[in-house]
Design a protein around this motif. Structure first.
Motif: not given
Ligand code: MG
Ligand code: ATP
Length: 443
Positions: A32, A45, A47
């Motif tokens: 994302g 956030d 990843d």
């Molecule tokens: Mg994510």
């Protein structure tokens, strides 16, 4: 010339990736965050995906601030204050043979459902095991390079298209949570489904009944923390998915109460996106429940709240549990939401607010009251008269989040979005092309 994508990423994350790279492990920013950066939104956030195994990741960080988590697949959580960065090892799509020993409780699950998914692989394997093309774009901030293994990720993002990687029916059968994730992309970004993906989504809605309740609850938490909670829930309802996911919420979705709840959530989302407020899970839960509480335990209707009585806490708790049934919010989330609701009467009547401005739940309750005032109460100079929170660790966002460009939502064929993704992709030093065979995967 647009600025490098690198400038849009938290320097801490670039440092994390740099450390893994220096230790000899191929490592990318994935998921994302890459999607959001290319759409010029602020990632909530990050990843990270790497060739290092979880143990090797821990060694690189000398075990500090790291935790290996996960039953289904193991990954490392790197903890910095309230933020967690997920570092996963490159994995590949599991073979069908690996799925022979399915858990007893899942004997009736779809034939192709995946139960074991922890086989390590290459970075290319890792891209192809992901769910949608727009979720499989990798970014290397050290060399400022985008890697689009499927060959369609960047163009689908530009055009606002949700497309599974590989056969959509099979991918949804393998993991029904992907159905939820597909519709979430529609709600959150205003994307449209590629036709085969859309058809398979509509044919696969019921599969969600086979997904593990804990994963579904986790997804619910993420949706409620999201600044697009209102539009995601609407998309779930429009696709007929909410009926299977949250049947009790679906049953009341077209009521004036739900309409009010969606208005509250929409304003909350706008305020989160403009940096005024930090997303709080329990405040979102309280917003869904409040209109129903006003109808069921209050007398005055919208904006009228309810009078305090012995047992009000338990009634509020029941309303929350009922609306989110059969999913289970944690006890702490439910209690925080109940406390938030109980504080609303104090805000409306301005009773002894100073004495609770240092309480943990005060910032979220204050924000909720301000939003109610905008939508329903209309008390003049209300915000100025609410004491500021005394502690800074609560939900009020003191610091404006970096790089945010307001609440503009992209959409299919949206020229602004197309330009943004194009410019952002151009800004990377290079975009690694997919080979022809990779490009054919979806044919
Ligand atoms: Mg994510
Ligand atoms: P968000 O911004 O809500 O975190 P996200 O796409 O990053 O969205 P995550 O749950 O953090 O969602 O997942 C990170 C990435 O892992 C996804 O972008 C996708 O590439 C991959 N992924 C997540 N869930 C699945 C799944 N069920 N099947 C295949 N790939 C998945």
């Amino acid at each position: 010339m647009p600025k490098s994508l690198k400038n849009k990423i938290d320097p801490y994350i670039i440092d994390v990736i740099g450390r893994l790279r220096s230790a000899g492990f191929e490592t990318y920013l994935v998921g994302g965050a890459v999607r959001d950066i290319l759409l010029d939104r602020t990632p909530k956030d990050y990843d990270v995906s790497t060739a290092a195994t979880p143990e090797e990741v821990r060694r690189v960080f000398r075990d500090r601030h790291t935790l290996i988590i996960g039953k289904r697949f193991r990954l490392v959580h790197l903890i910095r204050g309230r933020d967690i960065t997920e570092i996963s090892t490159f994995r590949k799509r599991p073979d069908q043979e690996d799925q022979a020993d399915r858990p007893k409780r899942c004997e009736n699950a779809p034939e192709n459902m995946i139960f074991h998914d922890n086989a390590f692989g290459t970075s290319r394997d890792d891209a192809f095991r992901r769910d949608f093309t727009v979720n499989a774009i990798f970014y290397d901030p050290i060399d400022d390079k985008l890697v689009d293994h499927t060959g369609l990720g960047v163009s689908d993002l530009r055009d606002g298209i949700v497309r599974t990687i590989g056969d959509p029916s099979l991918r949804f059968e393998e993991d029904p949570v992907r159905v939820l994730r597909a519709i979430k992309l529609v709600g959150q970004y205003g994307f449209t489904m590629e036709s085969e993906t859309g058809r398979a989504v509509r044919d696969s809605l019921e599969l969600i009944l086979h997904a593990s309740p804990s994963r579904l609850s986790l997804e619910l938490e993420k949706i409620l923390r999201n600044s697009y909670t209102d539009s995601i829930l609407k998309a779930f309802h429009d696709y007929g998915f909410l009926r299977y996911y949250l049947p009790d919420l679906d049953a009341v979705f077209e009521t004036p109460e739900m309409d009010y709840a969606l208005q509250l959530l929409a304003l909350r989302g706008e305020r989160i996106r403009s940096g005024i407020f930090r997303a709080s899970l329990s405040t979102a839960v309280a917003m869904v429940a409040l209109p129903f509480a006003e109808t069921e335990i209050g007398q005055a209707g919208r904006g009228g709240l309810w009078d305090y009585y012995l047992g009000v806490e338990s009634d509020l708790r029941h309303i929350i549990l009922r609306l989110f049934h059969p999913l289970v919010l944690t006890h702490r989330t439910t209690s925080d939401a109940v406390n938030n609701l109980l504080m609303q009467l104090r805000f409306k009547t301005h009773r002894r607010l100073h004495s609770c401005a240092d309480r943990k739940g005060y910032p979220g309750a204050r924000e909720f009251a301000i939003i109610q005032n905008i939508v329903a109460w209309h008390i003049p100079d209300f915000e100025d008269s609410c004491p500021l929170p005394v502690r800074s660790s609560g939900a009020t966002n003191i610091k404006r989040r970096r790089g945010h460009r307001g609440g503009r939502r992209g959409g299919n064929g949206n020229p602004d979005q197309a330009q943004t993704v194009h410019a952002a992709a151009q800004a990377a030093e290079s975009v690694e092309p997919a080979t022809e065979s990779e490009r054919d995967f979806n044919a």
